[in-house]
Structure formats: C-alpha cells, structure tokens
Design an enzyme around this catalytic site. Structure first.
Site, mmCIF file in Angstrom:
data_model
loop_
_atom_site.group_PDB
_atom_site.id
_atom_site.type_symbol
_atom_site.label_atom_id
_atom_site.label_comp_id
_atom_site.label_asym_id
_atom_site.label_seq_id
_atom_site.Cartn_x
_atom_site.Cartn_y
_atom_site.Cartn_z
ATOM 1 N N SER A 1 0.813 -1.219 0.000
ATOM 2 C CA SER A 1 0.000 0.000 0.000
ATOM 3 C C SER A 1 0.845 1.266 0.000
ATOM 4 O O SER A 1 1.908 1.322 0.629
ATOM 5 C CB SER A 1 -0.867 -0.005 1.266
ATOM 6 O OG SER A 1 -1.420 1.268 1.487
ATOM 7 N N GLU B 1 0.182 3.647 1.722
ATOM 8 C CA GLU B 1 0.248 4.098 3.122
ATOM 9 C C GLU B 1 1.642 3.855 3.699
ATOM 10 O O GLU B 1 2.048 4.513 4.651
ATOM 11 C CB GLU B 1 -0.772 3.342 3.973
ATOM 12 C CG GLU B 1 -2.184 3.867 3.866
ATOM 13 C CD GLU B 1 -2.376 5.236 4.499
ATOM 14 O OE1 GLU B 1 -2.031 5.407 5.677
ATOM 15 O OE2 GLU B 1 -2.877 6.135 3.798
ATOM 16 N N TYR C 1 -1.610 -0.007 10.641
ATOM 17 C CA TYR C 1 -1.892 -0.648 9.341
ATOM 18 C C TYR C 1 -0.668 -0.543 8.429
ATOM 19 O O TYR C 1 -0.218 -1.530 7.838
ATOM 20 C CB TYR C 1 -3.108 0.026 8.693
ATOM 21 C CG TYR C 1 -3.293 -0.330 7.226
ATOM 22 C CD1 TYR C 1 -3.892 -1.521 6.847
ATOM 23 C CD2 TYR C 1 -2.864 0.546 6.210
ATOM 24 C CE1 TYR C 1 -4.062 -1.852 5.499
ATOM 25 C CE2 TYR C 1 -3.031 0.227 4.874
ATOM 26 C CZ TYR C 1 -3.626 -0.979 4.520
ATOM 27 O OH TYR C 1 -3.788 -1.286 3.190
HETATM 28 P P1 NAP Z 1 -11.458 -4.504 1.523
HETATM 29 O O1 NAP Z 1 -12.601 -4.169 0.613
HETATM 30 O O2 NAP Z 1 -11.433 -3.977 2.899
HETATM 31 O O3 NAP Z 1 -11.392 -6.117 1.590
HETATM 32 C C1 NAP Z 1 -10.601 -6.764 2.562
HETATM 33 C C2 NAP Z 1 -10.809 -8.257 2.408
HETATM 34 O O4 NAP Z 1 -10.033 -8.944 3.402
HETATM 35 C C3 NAP Z 1 -12.270 -8.716 2.609
HETATM 36 O O5 NAP Z 1 -12.559 -9.743 1.704
HETATM 37 C C4 NAP Z 1 -12.245 -9.250 4.039
HETATM 38 O O6 NAP Z 1 -13.238 -10.222 4.302
HETATM 39 C C5 NAP Z 1 -10.861 -9.912 4.043
HETATM 40 N N1 NAP Z 1 -10.395 -10.183 5.390
HETATM 41 C C6 NAP Z 1 -10.299 -9.314 6.432
HETATM 42 N N2 NAP Z 1 -9.852 -9.967 7.520
HETATM 43 C C7 NAP Z 1 -9.673 -11.264 7.163
HETATM 44 C C8 NAP Z 1 -9.253 -12.430 7.862
HETATM 45 N N3 NAP Z 1 -8.942 -12.401 9.168
HETATM 46 N N4 NAP Z 1 -9.173 -13.606 7.187
HETATM 47 C C9 NAP Z 1 -9.524 -13.653 5.878
HETATM 48 N N5 NAP Z 1 -9.933 -12.590 5.160
HETATM 49 C C10 NAP Z 1 -10.010 -11.410 5.805
HETATM 50 O O7 NAP Z 1 -10.077 -4.131 0.837
HETATM 51 P P2 NAP Z 1 -9.761 -3.718 -0.684
HETATM 52 O O8 NAP Z 1 -9.982 -2.260 -0.831
HETATM 53 O O9 NAP Z 1 -10.407 -4.681 -1.597
HETATM 54 O O10 NAP Z 1 -8.181 -3.922 -0.709
HETATM 55 C C11 NAP Z 1 -7.597 -5.187 -1.011
HETATM 56 C C12 NAP Z 1 -6.199 -5.253 -0.427
HETATM 57 O O11 NAP Z 1 -5.405 -4.192 -0.987
HETATM 58 C C13 NAP Z 1 -6.103 -5.075 1.079
HETATM 59 O O12 NAP Z 1 -5.036 -5.861 1.529
HETATM 60 C C14 NAP Z 1 -5.754 -3.603 1.261
HETATM 61 O O13 NAP Z 1 -5.070 -3.405 2.478
HETATM 62 C C15 NAP Z 1 -4.868 -3.387 0.057
HETATM 63 N N6 NAP Z 1 -4.844 -2.016 -0.497
HETATM 64 C C16 NAP Z 1 -6.010 -1.397 -0.809
HETATM 65 C C17 NAP Z 1 -5.978 -0.150 -1.393
HETATM 66 C C18 NAP Z 1 -7.248 0.579 -1.768
HETATM 67 O O14 NAP Z 1 -7.181 1.786 -1.999
HETATM 68 N N7 NAP Z 1 -8.384 -0.111 -1.889
HETATM 69 C C19 NAP Z 1 -4.747 0.465 -1.671
HETATM 70 C C20 NAP Z 1 -3.573 -0.220 -1.356
HETATM 71 C C21 NAP Z 1 -3.623 -1.477 -0.778
HETATM 72 P P3 NAP Z 1 -14.724 -9.785 4.821
HETATM 73 O O15 NAP Z 1 -15.500 -9.409 3.592
HETATM 74 O O16 NAP Z 1 -15.197 -11.030 5.480
HETATM 75 O O17 NAP Z 1 -14.545 -8.625 5.751
HETATM 76 O O1 G4F Z 2 -10.588 6.685 2.701
HETATM 77 P P1 G4F Z 2 -9.586 6.562 3.785
HETATM 78 O O2 G4F Z 2 -10.016 5.876 5.035
HETATM 79 O O3 G4F Z 2 -8.330 5.853 3.109
HETATM 80 P P2 G4F Z 2 -6.798 5.726 3.547
HETATM 81 O O4 G4F Z 2 -6.600 5.977 4.979
HETATM 82 O O5 G4F Z 2 -6.017 6.573 2.592
HETATM 83 O O6 G4F Z 2 -6.508 4.177 3.289
HETATM 84 C C1 G4F Z 2 -6.974 3.523 2.111
HETATM 85 O O7 G4F Z 2 -6.005 3.647 1.105
HETATM 86 C C2 G4F Z 2 -4.757 2.994 1.392
HETATM 87 C C3 G4F Z 2 -3.832 3.242 0.199
HETATM 88 O O8 G4F Z 2 -3.141 4.455 0.381
HETATM 89 C C4 G4F Z 2 -5.019 1.525 1.597
HETATM 90 F F1 G4F Z 2 -3.840 0.884 1.822
HETATM 91 C C5 G4F Z 2 -5.966 1.330 2.762
HETATM 92 O O9 G4F Z 2 -6.260 -0.066 2.892
HETATM 93 C C6 G4F Z 2 -7.265 2.054 2.464
HETATM 94 O O10 G4F Z 2 -7.874 1.434 1.366
HETATM 95 O O11 G4F Z 2 -9.030 8.001 4.165
HETATM 96 C C7 G4F Z 2 -8.512 8.877 3.205
HETATM 97 C C8 G4F Z 2 -8.260 10.251 3.847
HETATM 98 C C9 G4F Z 2 -7.462 10.191 5.155
HETATM 99 O O12 G4F Z 2 -6.509 11.202 5.150
HETATM 100 C C10 G4F Z 2 -8.491 10.463 6.244
HETATM 101 O O13 G4F Z 2 -7.969 11.102 7.396
HETATM 102 O O14 G4F Z 2 -9.528 10.813 4.199
HETATM 103 C C11 G4F Z 2 -9.440 11.374 5.502
HETATM 104 N N1 G4F Z 2 -10.785 11.442 6.075
HETATM 105 C C12 G4F Z 2 -11.426 12.596 6.406
HETATM 106 N N2 G4F Z 2 -12.624 12.312 6.931
HETATM 107 C C13 G4F Z 2 -11.578 10.411 6.379
HETATM 108 C C14 G4F Z 2 -12.747 10.961 6.917
HETATM 109 N N3 G4F Z 2 -11.415 9.064 6.226
HETATM 110 C C15 G4F Z 2 -12.433 8.258 6.602
HETATM 111 N N4 G4F Z 2 -12.307 6.920 6.418
HETATM 112 N N5 G4F Z 2 -13.594 8.763 7.156
HETATM 113 C C16 G4F Z 2 -13.789 10.102 7.339
HETATM 114 O O15 G4F Z 2 -14.832 10.534 7.836
#
Ligand code: NAP
Ligand code: G4F
Length: 382
Positions: free
Chosen positions: A131, A133, A154
């Site tokens: 990520s 992050e 995280y």
């Molecule tokens: P997400 O929608 O939160 O999905 C997370 C998945 O992990 C869900 O299927 C969840 O299952 C499963 N999970 C959580 N805890 C688990 C456990 N203990 N055992 C087995 N499965 C478990 O995440 P996403 O946005 O698709 O992201 C996919 C991956 O990319 C994650 O690793 C995230 O950290 C990483 N990532 C995401 C972003 C982004 O912007 N979306 C960016 C960079 C990296 P349930 O449905 O049962 O909760």
């Molecule tokens: O949408 P966020 O919660 O995403 P964040 O923290 O960037 O993390 C996501 O992206 C990562 C990749 O860079 C992934 F690895 C991670 O698994 C996840 O998918 O927050 C985005 C921004 C933050 O700066 C947060 O402080 O939005 C700001 N924010 C402001 N108000 C909020 C809120 N975030 C959330 N979730 N909820 C709020 O009300």
C-alpha cells in the site's frame, strides 16, 4: 487446462473485481472467505453459480488469515498457479483501535501464506497487496525507490508484509511481487472509506435519508484511481518472467475537500465553507431545483460538519504516485481521471437510492471501454 488462481480477500472491493477479471480470462477462481453469521458475499453474488454445475469456475472456501493450517491445506489441495493475497484488516483508522489484531491479520497473515506456499511445496506465483500508506510522511511523488515512513499500525503491518514478500523471493527463490497500490475506489468501495462515505452521503442527503455528513481531516491529499483498472495490474505483475515490485497510481492528487466539493457539485449542489478548525461547516451555496425538491433542501443548509472522531493520531498528508516503472514495464496507464471517478461513484449512489443520475458515470465507462468482464460494472454498478 484452465489456470487456477486463489484469492484471499475475495469478498472485498478488489477481490470481487479481480474475480470478474480472472473469470473473463478463463481462470478457475478459488476464494478464501471468512465464516460470518450473515452473508458477506454480496460483491460476488452476481458471479456465483452452484458449484455442482459442471461449468462452475468460482469456488469459495472457508478459512481465515489467522489459521495457518487451513491456508496450507487449501494451497496444497487447490494447487493454484497464482495466489493474489488481498485479505487484510484494511482500514487505517480502525488499525489505531486494533493494532494487535491488524498486525496479526495484515502483517502475519502474509507470513502465514508465504510459509504455507513453502511448506506445501507448490510452485506458484504470489501477489502481495502492498500500500501507498507505507510511504506515510515521505514527500511526494512516491515511487518504488522512495523510503517508507509508516504512520499507522496498518501501514507498519504492510511494511512488514512487504519485506517478508521480498525475503521469500530472495531466500527461497519464490515468484513473489509487491503491488504498491495507491488509493483506488469504485461503487463497491467499503462504506467507511472516505470516498464512498461522501458519494453515498450526497445521494442520501438529496433523497432525505441523511441530514449531515460528518468528516475528519479535509486537507489530506490522495492519489485516487478507479479500482477495476488497478486489479488488471495485479494480474499483469504475475504475467512477467521475473517477479518485481511496482507502484500503481494515477499521478494526480486531490484533497478530501476537493472530493467533497466535486461530489456535491455532481449532485447539483454547490458548497461554500464557513468557519475554521472544528467549527468548519460546508453550507449549500446554490442548488438545482431537481435536487432541492426531493428533500426540501435550501441555500444556507449545513450539510458538512467536522467530527474529531474521524481524525487519526498520525495522518498521511500527501500521496502522489510516480508510476513510470509500471507504465514502461507493464504498459499500463490509468484511463479514469479523478473527476470521472467521482462522477461514476455519485451516479451509482444516486441510482442506488432510486434517484435519476446524470448518466455521465455510465457514459465514462462506455467511452473508456471499461468492459473487460462483459460485466456488471457497465450494467448497473453493483
Ligand atoms: P477490503 O474491501 O477492505 O477487503 C478486505 C478483504 O479482506 C475482505 O474480503 C475481508 O473479508 C478480508 N479479510 C479481512 N480480515 C480477514 C481475515 N482475518 N481472514 C480472511 N480474510 C479477511 O479491501 P480492498 O480495498 O479490496 O483492498 C484489497 C487489499 O489491498 C487489502 O489488503 C488492502 O489493504 C490493500 N490495499 C487497498 C488499497 C485501496 O485503496 N483499496 C490500496 C492499497 C492497498 P470480509 O469481507 O469477510 O470482511
Ligand atoms: O478513505 P480513507 O479511510 O483511506 P486511507 O486511509 O487513505 O486508506 C486507504 O487507502 C490505502 C492506500 O493508500 C489503503 F492501503 C488502505 O487499505 C485504504 O484502502 O481516508 C482517506 C483520507 C485520510 O486522510 C483520512 O484522514 O480521508 C481522511 N478522512 C477525512 N474524513 C476520512 C474521513 N477518512 C475516513 N475513512 N472517514 C472520514 O470521515
């Protein structure tokens, strides 16, 4: 012979798009799901057919990233050629409340899988969902060469998992890649991430289901892309001769405040900001008649308020991807821009509450030919 893939996190945003993508390429797809007392497979229900039917190619297996025995068992029995490890406790804010659990699942979960591959003796390619992050407080733009400075439990867990992936590549000659993905969003994004929280609130405020949207830090900047395009990269990384690590993003960064403004604009509401700090409010400056009618909204209504509960003990201020390596080696470029992403998501949420959308979201998907799954993305957003 059909190629077989195993996806952890198959029920999540990325897992569901990746499943569609791999099925469209003829793969047999196996997914790890957690046992829950309610259905957690909504994002997959359109893909699932009864496994007893002879042409079924999607199979779900119970397991958990905390259970190494079951991970080894699944890998040994399925013998997947590719493993996409997307499962994680993926919410940054929640990781401050549950640091130990986040480390167990997000960090050690990766080690358990890598060990399961090694011990089962199965030759497979491994993708780790790293990520942006991990860059935390290091200055933008961020590339594969940028040092990490994680700012949450995280992010620290993801840094550990990133290095374990490299360690197994170097130590055991395993085909293991890190995709360092910047934020990617879609109509299927979890509802507590800020983008989906905002676009859903636009629809709910216009339809009268919600009065106010409570947010945290509006000044953070993110490089937001469109999730279906990003899962293609996860696959591309595993198709190369040699394993490597890649940054994936759009090269465009915007603040949360800009996301809010554009999302409300697309819902026919122009906002203005009043006050400062915790007293900052977003107020309706102008509104088109169509949006006004459904909820008696009027100029001057406060629709955004700051709630400190959404602040993080440590924030990541500015993420911006330098994805030039992926562009060159994977021949990948994002097609959906920031504004288009917001429009796709707002239109989808308006339609979900039964309101008419502009139709622009659907047009963007058609224009950009985002139809790799012959799929539901183009047909109703699910
Ligand atoms: P997400 O929608 O939160 O999905 C997370 C998945 O992990 C869900 O299927 C969840 O299952 C499963 N999970 C959580 N805890 C688990 C456990 N203990 N055992 C087995 N499965 C478990 O995440 P996403 O946005 O698709 O992201 C996919 C991956 O990319 C994650 O690793 C995230 O950290 C990483 N990532 C995401 C972003 C982004 O912007 N979306 C960016 C960079 C990296 P349930 O449905 O049962 O909760
Ligand atoms: O949408 P966020 O919660 O995403 P964040 O923290 O960037 O993390 C996501 O992206 C990562 C990749 O860079 C992934 F690895 C991670 O698994 C996840 O998918 O927050 C985005 C921004 C933050 O700066 C947060 O402080 O939005 C700001 N924010 C402001 N108000 C909020 C809120 N975030 C959330 N979730 N909820 C709020 O009300």
């Amino acid at each position: 012979m059909k190629r077989k893939a195993l996806i952890t996190g198959i029920t999540g945003q990325d897992g569901s798009y990746l499943s569609e993508f791999l099925l469209s390429k003829g793969y047999e797809v196996h997914g790890l799901i957690r046992r829950a007392s309610t259905f957690n497979t909504q994002r997959l229900s359109h893909l699932f057919i009864d496994p007893h039917i002879s042409n079924a190619r999607l199979f779900l297996h119970y397991g958990d990233l905390s259970d190494s025995g079951q991970l080894t068992n699944l890998i040994y029995n399925i013998e997947p050629e590719e493993i996409y490890h997307l499962g994680a406790q993926s919410h940054v804010r929640v990781s401050f409340d549950m640091p130990e659990y986040t480390a167990d699942i997000t960090a050690l979960g990766t080690t358990r899988l890598l060990e399961a591959i090694r011990r089962s003796g199965i030759k497979t390619k491994f993708y780790q969902a790293s990520s942006s992050e991990m860059f935390g407080s290091t200055s933008p733009p961020q590339s594969e060469k940028t040092p990490f400075h994680p700012r949450s439990p995280y992010a620290a867990a993801k840094v550990y998992a990133y290095w374990m992936t490299i360690n197994y590549r170097e130590g055991y000659n395993m085909y293991a890649c890190n995709g360092i993905l910047f934020n990617h969003e879609s109509p299927r994004r979890g509802e507590t991430f800020v983008t989906k929280k905002i676009t859903r609130a636009v629809a709910h405020i216009i339809s009268g289901k919600q009065k106010v949207l409570y947010l945290g830090n509006l000044d953070a900047s993110r490089d937001w892309g469109f999730a279906p395009e990003f899962v293609e990269c996860q696959w591309l990384m595993l198709q190369r001769d040699e394993p490597d690590d890649y940054v994936i993003g759009t090269g465009e960064s915007h603040t949360v405040r800009e996301f809010v403004e554009h999302a409300f604009n697309h819902g026919s509401i122009e906002l203005e900001w009043k006050g400062k700090g915790l007293d900052l409010v977003g107020v309706i400056k102008s509104i088109e008649a169509s949006a006004q009618a459904t909820n008696s909204l009027k100029v001057g209504d406060e629709v955004i308020t700051i709630d400190p509960r959404y602040f993080r003990p440590a924030e990541v201020d500015h993420l911006l991807a330098d994805y030039s390596k992926a562009k060159k080696q994977l021949q990948w470029e994002p097609r959906v821009t920031f504004k288009e992403l917001v429009e796709i998501m707002v239109d989808s949420d308006l339609e979900a509450v039964g309101l008419e959308s502009t139709g622009r979201g659907q047009d963007i998907l058609k224009d950009k030919n985002i139809n790799w799954t012959d799929n539901k993305v183009a047909k109703g957003y699910i």
